[in-house]
Write a protein that holds these residues in place. Structure first.
Motif, PDB file in Angstrom:
ATOM      1  N   MET A 193       0.864  -1.179   0.000  1.00 43.52           N
ATOM      2  CA  MET A 193       0.000   0.000   0.000  1.00 43.52           C
ATOM      3  C   MET A 193       0.901   1.230   0.000  1.00 43.52           C
ATOM      4  O   MET A 193       1.858   1.307   0.774  1.00 43.52           O
ATOM      5  CB  MET A 193      -0.906   0.009   1.230  1.00 43.52           C
ATOM      6  N   VAL A 194       0.594   2.200  -0.857  1.00 46.09           N
ATOM      7  CA  VAL A 194       1.471   3.359  -1.012  1.00 46.09           C
ATOM      8  C   VAL A 194       0.703   4.656  -0.809  1.00 46.09           C
ATOM      9  O   VAL A 194      -0.318   4.889  -1.455  1.00 46.09           O
ATOM     10  CB  VAL A 194       2.149   3.379  -2.401  1.00 46.09           C
ATOM     11  N   ASN A 195       1.214   5.484   0.096  1.00 49.44           N
ATOM     12  CA  ASN A 195       0.639   6.805   0.321  1.00 49.44           C
ATOM     13  C   ASN A 195       1.634   7.863  -0.152  1.00 49.44           C
ATOM     14  O   ASN A 195       2.693   7.532  -0.697  1.00 49.44           O
ATOM     15  CB  ASN A 195       0.285   6.988   1.802  1.00 49.44           C
ATOM     16  N   LEU A 196       1.327   9.129   0.084  1.00 55.23           N
ATOM     17  CA  LEU A 196       2.140  10.231  -0.435  1.00 55.23           C
ATOM     18  C   LEU A 196       3.515  10.317   0.202  1.00 55.23           C
ATOM     19  O   LEU A 196       4.546  10.326  -0.472  1.00 55.23           O
ATOM     20  CB  LEU A 196       1.401  11.556  -0.235  1.00 55.23           C
ATOM     21  N   ARG A 256       5.507   7.409  -1.502  1.00 55.00           N
ATOM     22  CA  ARG A 256       6.082   7.806  -2.780  1.00 55.00           C
ATOM     23  C   ARG A 256       7.284   8.713  -2.589  1.00 55.00           C
ATOM     24  O   ARG A 256       8.243   8.663  -3.376  1.00 55.00           O
ATOM     25  CB  ARG A 256       5.012   8.505  -3.642  1.00 55.00           C
ATOM     26  N   TYR A 257       7.240   9.550  -1.543  1.00 55.89           N
ATOM     27  CA  TYR A 257       8.338  10.483  -1.287  1.00 55.89           C
ATOM     28  C   TYR A 257       8.771  10.360   0.171  1.00 55.89           C
ATOM     29  O   TYR A 257       7.964  10.039   1.040  1.00 55.89           O
ATOM     30  CB  TYR A 257       7.915  11.926  -1.577  1.00 55.89           C
ATOM     31  N   GLY A 258      10.037  10.632   0.424  1.00 55.33           N
ATOM     32  CA  GLY A 258      10.544  10.584   1.786  1.00 55.33           C
ATOM     33  C   GLY A 258      10.881   9.182   2.232  1.00 55.33           C
ATOM     34  O   GLY A 258      11.149   8.284   1.424  1.00 55.33           O
ATOM     35  N   SER A 259      10.873   8.981   3.545  1.00 57.33           N
ATOM     36  CA  SER A 259      11.214   7.677   4.118  1.00 57.33           C
ATOM     37  C   SER A 259      10.126   6.652   3.810  1.00 57.33           C
ATOM     38  O   SER A 259       9.050   6.996   3.320  1.00 57.33           O
ATOM     39  CB  SER A 259      11.410   7.816   5.618  1.00 57.33           C
ATOM     40  N   LEU A 260      10.408   5.398   4.117  1.00 53.57           N
ATOM     41  CA  LEU A 260       9.523   4.277   3.790  1.00 53.57           C
ATOM     42  C   LEU A 260       9.290   4.219   2.284  1.00 53.57           C
ATOM     43  O   LEU A 260       8.158   4.156   1.796  1.00 53.57           O
ATOM     44  CB  LEU A 260       8.176   4.401   4.524  1.00 53.57           C
ATOM     45  N   SER A 261      10.370   4.218   1.538  1.00 55.28           N
ATOM     46  CA  SER A 261      10.291   4.292   0.081  1.00 55.28           C
ATOM     47  C   SER A 261       9.641   3.050  -0.524  1.00 55.28           C
ATOM     48  O   SER A 261       9.562   1.992   0.110  1.00 55.28           O
ATOM     49  CB  SER A 261      11.683   4.469  -0.514  1.00 55.28           C
ATOM     50  N   ILE A 262       9.203   3.195  -1.755  1.00 50.49           N
ATOM     51  CA  ILE A 262       8.614   2.070  -2.475  1.00 50.49           C
ATOM     52  C   ILE A 262       9.641   0.955  -2.644  1.00 50.49           C
ATOM     53  O   ILE A 262       9.313  -0.238  -2.518  1.00 50.49           O
ATOM     54  CB  ILE A 262       8.070   2.535  -3.844  1.00 50.49           C
ATOM     55  N   LYS A 263      10.887   1.316  -2.900  1.00 51.39           N
ATOM     56  CA  LYS A 263      11.927   0.302  -3.024  1.00 51.39           C
ATOM     57  C   LYS A 263      12.063  -0.498  -1.736  1.00 51.39           C
ATOM     58  O   LYS A 263      12.179  -1.732  -1.759  1.00 51.39           O
ATOM     59  CB  LYS A 263      13.267   0.944  -3.384  1.00 51.39           C
ATOM     60  N   VAL A 323       2.709   4.095  -9.841  1.00 47.22           N
ATOM     61  CA  VAL A 323       2.748   2.915 -10.703  1.00 47.22           C
ATOM     62  C   VAL A 323       4.003   2.918 -11.575  1.00 47.22           C
ATOM     63  O   VAL A 323       4.666   1.883 -11.739  1.00 47.22           O
ATOM     64  CB  VAL A 323       1.471   2.854 -11.572  1.00 47.22           C
ATOM     65  N   VAL A 324       4.340   4.073 -12.130  1.00 43.54           N
ATOM     66  CA  VAL A 324       5.513   4.173 -12.995  1.00 43.54           C
ATOM     67  C   VAL A 324       6.795   3.889 -12.216  1.00 43.54           C
ATOM     68  O   VAL A 324       7.660   3.123 -12.672  1.00 43.54           O
ATOM     69  CB  VAL A 324       5.577   5.570 -13.646  1.00 43.54           C
ATOM     70  N   LEU A 325       6.932   4.480 -11.041  1.00 48.00           N
ATOM     71  CA  LEU A 325       8.148   4.254 -10.253  1.00 48.00           C
ATOM     72  C   LEU A 325       8.247   2.800  -9.810  1.00 48.00           C
ATOM     73  O   LEU A 325       9.336   2.207  -9.846  1.00 48.00           O
ATOM     74  CB  LEU A 325       8.167   5.176  -9.041  1.00 48.00           C
ATOM     75  N   ALA A 326       7.136   2.227  -9.384  1.00 43.75           N
ATOM     76  CA  ALA A 326       7.159   0.826  -8.944  1.00 43.75           C
ATOM     77  C   ALA A 326       7.622  -0.095 -10.064  1.00 43.75           C
ATOM     78  O   ALA A 326       8.406  -1.031  -9.843  1.00 43.75           O
ATOM     79  CB  ALA A 326       5.771   0.408  -8.444  1.00 43.75           C
ATOM     80  N   GLU A 327       7.170   0.170 -11.282  1.00 47.93           N
ATOM     81  CA  GLU A 327       7.587  -0.649 -12.416  1.00 47.93           C
ATOM     82  C   GLU A 327       9.070  -0.456 -12.722  1.00 47.93           C
ATOM     83  O   GLU A 327       9.777  -1.417 -13.041  1.00 47.93           O
ATOM     84  CB  GLU A 327       6.740  -0.324 -13.635  1.00 47.93           C
ATOM     85  N   GLU A 328       9.546   0.776 -12.630  1.00 45.56           N
ATOM     86  CA  GLU A 328      10.973   1.033 -12.850  1.00 45.56           C
ATOM     87  C   GLU A 328      11.819   0.293 -11.824  1.00 45.56           C
ATOM     88  O   GLU A 328      12.854  -0.309 -12.163  1.00 45.56           O
ATOM     89  CB  GLU A 328      11.246   2.537 -12.777  1.00 45.56           C
ATOM     90  N   LEU A 329      11.397   0.318 -10.575  1.00 45.36           N
ATOM     91  CA  LEU A 329      12.132  -0.377  -9.510  1.00 45.36           C
ATOM     92  C   LEU A 329      12.066  -1.891  -9.696  1.00 45.36           C
ATOM     93  O   LEU A 329      13.047  -2.599  -9.474  1.00 45.36           O
ATOM     94  CB  LEU A 329      11.553   0.014  -8.151  1.00 45.36           C
ATOM     95  N   ARG A 330      10.907  -2.377 -10.107  1.00 39.13           N
ATOM     96  CA  ARG A 330      10.771  -3.822 -10.355  1.00 39.13           C
ATOM     97  C   ARG A 330      11.739  -4.276 -11.432  1.00 39.13           C
ATOM     98  O   ARG A 330      12.442  -5.278 -11.276  1.00 39.13           O
ATOM     99  CB  ARG A 330       9.330  -4.141 -10.776  1.00 39.13           C
TER     100      ARG A 330
END
Length: 346
Positions: A7-10, A97-104, A136-143
């Motif tokens: 789950m991803v928040n701002l 999406r930004y800051g700590s607890l990154s999507i990566k 969605v775009v960043l998650a795909e790039e990281l994947r």
């Protein structure tokens, strides 16, 4: 495949220190889907102007709403994750999406638990370039770069799902119980008008003329404005609100380009000047209370209303970590968990 959920928040600054706020704002505003101008112009605007003037003021605003546990948005998101996790056997992580607890970091936590099939849930009800799309775009790039064997299925905007409308409607009804109000304003985060036109897959439908959002079009799948107005309409119907007793506006504009109108601050001021003494305001673009709801609306908005002649200003909390909201998300997760491999989540 082993399934899991992200789950991803701002996101939020790590603290109210201007240095942390500056770091956060720099990452946020340099996103090409937030300020969608060429890099050189964006860098000049953000690094040359905004980051030299805004961090101190924003830090003061954050200090007004900061909790002992930390950022309200982060704390509420973590509480929601815990409640959702208690209702599903699939691993659930939270990311920003930004800051700590990154999507990566979130994807890495799932990977470390053996997950190779991820349900990506942007915690935004509506589609927008600056929210769902950038996640969605960043998650795909990281994947592709770090987790090439991982599959990601993103949850589409849920602005019109009956179960979400019920949670939102019930939360508003509960907050308004015993509250005397003359008008209910649904305030959504604004976006530049050009974002609406850029997202128009038909390239001709979105004229932002007051009628395009109410006429059928394939553009609505990616039209933030239509989806906001549709949420207002559906909640109004669910609550049985009388026409003219509720309306939609857009807040948090930045810069001088045209943003979606009507603007929330001007709407609040107008209502006060027109003689409204009691109003309530909901902020359905946000699932978690944050700076834009706790400070911009609950504090600044109330001050504007009072200065314009209004009296009672009632701010309705976001759905945050409500039990029924956690149950809805867990239901989506559990339904996805038993869907046969390869079938997209609607």
């Amino acid at each position: 495949m082993n399934k899991g959920v992200l789950m991803v928040n701002l996101g939020s600054p790590d603290s109210t220190d201007p240095k942390d706020v500056k770091k956060y704002l720099g990452e946020f505003l340099m996103d090409e889907r937030v300020i969608d101008v060429p890099y050189a112009a964006r860098a000049l605007l953000v690094k040359g102007i905004i980051l030299n003037t805004r961090p101190k003021k924003s830090a003061e605003a954050y200090s007004k709403i900061w909790w002992d546990e930390g950022s309200p948005l982060i704390v509420l998101s973590q509480r929601l994750r815990e409640k959702v996790q208690s209702k599903t056997n699939l691993p659930v992580e939270i990311a920003m999406r930004y800051g700590s607890l990154s999507i990566k970091e979130g994807l890495q936590k799932l990977h470390d638990q053996g997950v190779d099939d991820v349900m990506l849930l942007p915690l935004y009800p509506h589609y927008a370039m600056a929210t769902t799309e950038t996640i969605v775009v960043l998650a795909e790039e990281l994947r592709a770069e770090f987790f090439p064997k991982m599959k990601i299925t993103d949850v589409k905007p849920f602005y019109n799902k009956p179960e979400y409308i019920k949670v939102l409607g019930d939360s508003i009804a509960e907050s308004l119980k015993g509250v005397d109000y003359e008008h209910l304003l649904f305030s959504y985060h604004g976006v530049p008008e050009r974002h609406i036109r850029k997202s128009d897959v038909t390239k001709v439908h979105c004229k932002i003329d007051g009628s395009c959002c109410s006429s059928q079009s394939a553009a609505h799948e990616f039209c933030y404005r239509h989806q906001c107005y549709e949420t207002t309409r559906l909640v109004g119907n669910y609550l049985g609100l009388e026409p003219l007793t509720f309306s939609t506006s857009f807040q948090s504009r930045l810069g001088f380009d045209p943003w979606l109108q009507p603007y929330t601050d001007r709407t609040i001021e107008r209502m006060g000047k027109e003689g409204f003494k009691k109003m309530a305001i909901a902020t359905p673009a946000f699932v978690s209370d944050c700076l834009e709801t706790l400070e911009e609306i609950a504090m600044e908005g109330e001050e504007i209303f009072h200065e314009a002649g209004g009296k009672d200003f009632h701010t309705i909390p976001c759905i945050n970590d409500r039990d029924d909201w956690a149950a809805v998300i867990a239901g989506w997760i559990n339904d996805w968990g038993i869907v046969e491999s390869g079938r997209a989540l609607a």
